[in-house]
Design a protein around this motif. Structure first.
Motif, PDB file in Angstrom:
ATOM      1  N   ASP A   1      71.112  36.110  17.871  1.00 28.21           N
ATOM      2  CA  ASP A   1      70.175  36.746  16.940  1.00 28.21           C
ATOM      3  C   ASP A   1      70.665  38.137  16.547  1.00 28.21           C
ATOM      4  O   ASP A   1      70.990  38.949  17.423  1.00 28.21           O
ATOM      5  CB  ASP A   1      68.776  36.853  17.561  1.00 28.21           C
ATOM      6  CG  ASP A   1      68.048  35.517  17.530  1.00 28.21           C
ATOM      7  OD1 ASP A   1      68.378  34.701  16.664  1.00 28.21           O
ATOM      8  OD2 ASP A   1      67.167  35.299  18.389  1.00 28.21           O
ATOM      9  N   VAL A   2      70.713  38.392  15.241  1.00 29.48           N
ATOM     10  CA  VAL A   2      71.144  39.705  14.736  1.00 29.48           C
ATOM     11  C   VAL A   2      69.971  40.321  13.976  1.00 29.48           C
ATOM     12  O   VAL A   2      69.440  39.723  13.046  1.00 29.48           O
ATOM     13  CB  VAL A   2      72.368  39.563  13.795  1.00 29.48           C
ATOM     14  CG1 VAL A   2      72.773  40.942  13.267  1.00 29.48           C
ATOM     15  CG2 VAL A   2      73.530  38.917  14.529  1.00 29.48           C
ATOM     16  N   GLU A   3      69.567  41.512  14.403  1.00 28.61           N
ATOM     17  CA  GLU A   3      68.442  42.186  13.746  1.00 28.61           C
ATOM     18  C   GLU A   3      68.924  43.040  12.585  1.00 28.61           C
ATOM     19  O   GLU A   3      70.048  43.546  12.587  1.00 28.61           O
ATOM     20  CB  GLU A   3      67.701  43.068  14.757  1.00 28.61           C
ATOM     21  CG  GLU A   3      66.989  42.293  15.848  1.00 28.61           C
ATOM     22  CD  GLU A   3      66.213  43.212  16.771  1.00 28.61           C
ATOM     23  OE1 GLU A   3      66.137  44.413  16.474  1.00 28.61           O
ATOM     24  OE2 GLU A   3      65.691  42.716  17.777  1.00 28.61           O
ATOM     25  N   ASP A   4      68.048  43.193  11.595  1.00 31.52           N
ATOM     26  CA  ASP A   4      68.356  44.083  10.472  1.00 31.52           C
ATOM     27  C   ASP A   4      68.305  45.529  10.943  1.00 31.52           C
ATOM     28  O   ASP A   4      67.486  45.903  11.786  1.00 31.52           O
ATOM     29  CB  ASP A   4      67.337  43.898   9.333  1.00 31.52           C
ATOM     30  CG  ASP A   4      67.524  42.566   8.629  1.00 31.52           C
ATOM     31  OD1 ASP A   4      68.633  42.018   8.695  1.00 31.52           O
ATOM     32  OD2 ASP A   4      66.545  42.078   8.025  1.00 31.52           O
ATOM     33  N   LEU A   5      69.197  46.334  10.387  1.00 28.64           N
ATOM     34  CA  LEU A   5      69.185  47.759  10.703  1.00 28.64           C
ATOM     35  C   LEU A   5      67.965  48.418  10.068  1.00 28.64           C
ATOM     36  O   LEU A   5      67.587  48.077   8.947  1.00 28.64           O
ATOM     37  CB  LEU A   5      70.465  48.428  10.194  1.00 28.64           C
ATOM     38  CG  LEU A   5      71.765  48.039  10.898  1.00 28.64           C
ATOM     39  CD1 LEU A   5      72.952  48.610  10.141  1.00 28.64           C
ATOM     40  CD2 LEU A   5      71.780  48.549  12.333  1.00 28.64           C
ATOM     41  N   GLU A   6      67.380  49.350  10.785  1.00 25.29           N
ATOM     42  CA  GLU A   6      66.210  50.056  10.266  1.00 25.29           C
ATOM     43  C   GLU A   6      66.661  51.211   9.369  1.00 25.29           C
ATOM     44  O   GLU A   6      67.547  51.985   9.740  1.00 25.29           O
ATOM     45  CB  GLU A   6      65.382  50.612  11.428  1.00 25.29           C
ATOM     46  CG  GLU A   6      64.114  51.329  10.973  1.00 25.29           C
ATOM     47  CD  GLU A   6      63.390  52.013  12.119  1.00 25.29           C
ATOM     48  OE1 GLU A   6      62.449  52.786  11.838  1.00 25.29           O
ATOM     49  OE2 GLU A   6      63.774  51.796  13.291  1.00 25.29           O
TER      50      GLU A   6
END
Length: 431
Positions: A7-12
């Motif tokens: 799982d790769v999260e979007d950068l804030e």
């Protein structure tokens, strides 16, 4: 999820450093007196002026060309530019929920201006030179009421819109040798227009401001003077059409610093035209010019007709010395927006700079800036992440990460900087 199944999260997004000053009157102050709204490429930025926190509205596919905020503060509208042959969209946003309420593509290539009617019932948009149409939408029922061609065959393209303040279905358009007053007939769903009688005067109108009584309109021109028009409305605000044709009172310019005995009525016009006008409550006027001048002026208490009579018909220059300068400051480049926020003036310029001017002292402070063209390179110093440098066509700039403010600007004429790096000790920049 990437190729390995992780799982790769979007950068804030923490901050975007930038301000687009190119759209005329693109900088807007929200009626709550806390937020400002301005374009940033294809995004709309909503900034809390006190906390400096930012939110962004995403939905446009190309550069935003115009912005408007409703009087009740519930809605924001924006229009964009598109490629030749394609439609340009207008988007109506919900200010609190930050979502899209309405989107339509009625204009070709470019949306020149959008405004809300004073009653906040209608959204009015004006297409660019390839389109030249006015489209009027009813916000409550989300449907187009009518449209009309903005200018007749004897005049040029309209480039600016301004709503009346007391009459919701009425507004003005101005542009190249064209100045019109419009009235919406809600029952018949059509627009009626009436040309303003300008006589032999020919001007390119760049911006329009209407006083709170719908009595006079002040129109900035590319010539560098301000055209004052009497709108000739009835005192009964339910009568929507002017009683007689709106008429020119005069072309107003500054009272000169030095008066010549040969030409006692010579007026001083604004260099490179008038880019923005703001009417203040005390009857003074803020004027932003093409050369970066920001003036607070007041109208002289004399009749323009009396000045013409003194000239005995020998006035070569139709601009009359009717504006007395109270205060003045210079911001360096063409003024495109002027807005009042509390005791401060917010000034946007074509060099993508946002200035704050104190209304009492007229001292000026640079609040936001960014590059005006492509950024080719970015660099951090070795083992230090509080500042970074960017390389662009015109200059190299060093920025603070914490405040998102510019710390240093290095400009070398006639050179494009394609790369930038700090030396290992951080004491020098190599480009």
């Amino acid at each position: 999820m990437n190729e390995e199944g992780v799982d790769v999260e979007d950068l804030e997004l923490l901050s975007i450093i930038g301000f687009d000053g190119n759209p005329h009157n693109g900088l807007k102050v929200h009626p709550d007196g806390v937020h400002i709204v301005y374009p940033l490429g294809n995004k709309l930025a909503i900034k809390n002026w006190k906390s400096k926190k930012e939110k962004f509205l995403e939905g446009h596919t190309n550069v935003i060309s115009t912005v408007a905020i409703s009087n009740n503060g519930l809605y924001v509208a924006s229009g964009q530019i598109n490629h030749m042959g394609f439609k340009a969209s207008v988007i109506l946003w919900d200010f609190k929920k930050l979502n899209i309420l309405l989107q339509y593509e009625s204009h070709k290539v470019r949306v020149e201006a959008v405004v809300f009617s004073s009653c906040d019932t209608y959204l009015i948009s004006l297409g660019g030179p390839d389109d030249s149409n006015i489209v009027l939408w009813n916000i409550e029922v989300k449907e187009a009421l009518c449209g009309s061609y903005a200018s007749d065959r004897t005049s040029g393209d309209a480039v600016t819109l301004s709503p009346m303040n007391l009459r919701g279905p009425c507004f003005m358009t101005g542009g190249e040798c064209t100045l019109k007053v419009w009235t919406l007939n809600v029952l018949d769903r059509n627009l009626r227009s009436m040309n303003v009688s300008l006589g032999k005067i020919k001007r390119i109108i760049t911006c329009i401001e209407i006083d709170y009584r719908d009595e006079f309109a002040y129109c900035g021109t590319s010539t560098g003077d301000i055209v004052k028009v009497k709108l000739n409305y009835s005192h009964d605000i339910n009568i929507l059409d002017p009683i007689v044709k709106p008429v020119l009172i005069g072309c107003f310019a500054k009272f000169p610093k030095k008066i010549s005995s040969k030409q006692p009525l010579e007026a001083e016009r604004y260099s490179q035209g008038v880019g923005a006008i703001l009417l203040l409550d005390d009857d003074s006027i803020i004027v932003g010019a093409g050369d970066g001048t920001v003036d607070m002026v007041r109208e002289r208490d004399v009749s323009p007709d009396s000045l013409i009579q003194k000239g005995h018909g020998k006035l070569i220059n139709p601009s009359l010395p009717m504006l007395i300068m109270i205060r003045s400051v210079h911001v360096g480049s063409t003024v495109t927006s002027a807005q009042k926020l509390g005791d401060e003036l917010l000034i946007g310029t074509i060099q993508c700079e946002l200035y704050v001017i104190n209304m009492k002292t007229f001292s000026v402070k640079l609040m936001a800036t960014c590059h005006t063209s492509t950024i080719y390179d970015i660099a951090f110093p070795s083992q230090y992440s509080d500042v970074f440098a960017t390389a662009s066509k015109d200059d190299v700039r060093v920025w603070s990460v914490q405040t998102s403010q510019e710390l240093l600007r290095i400009s070398v004429p006639n050179f494009t900087c394609s790369g930038v790096i700090f030396t290992h000790d951080g004491k020098a920049i190599i480009t």
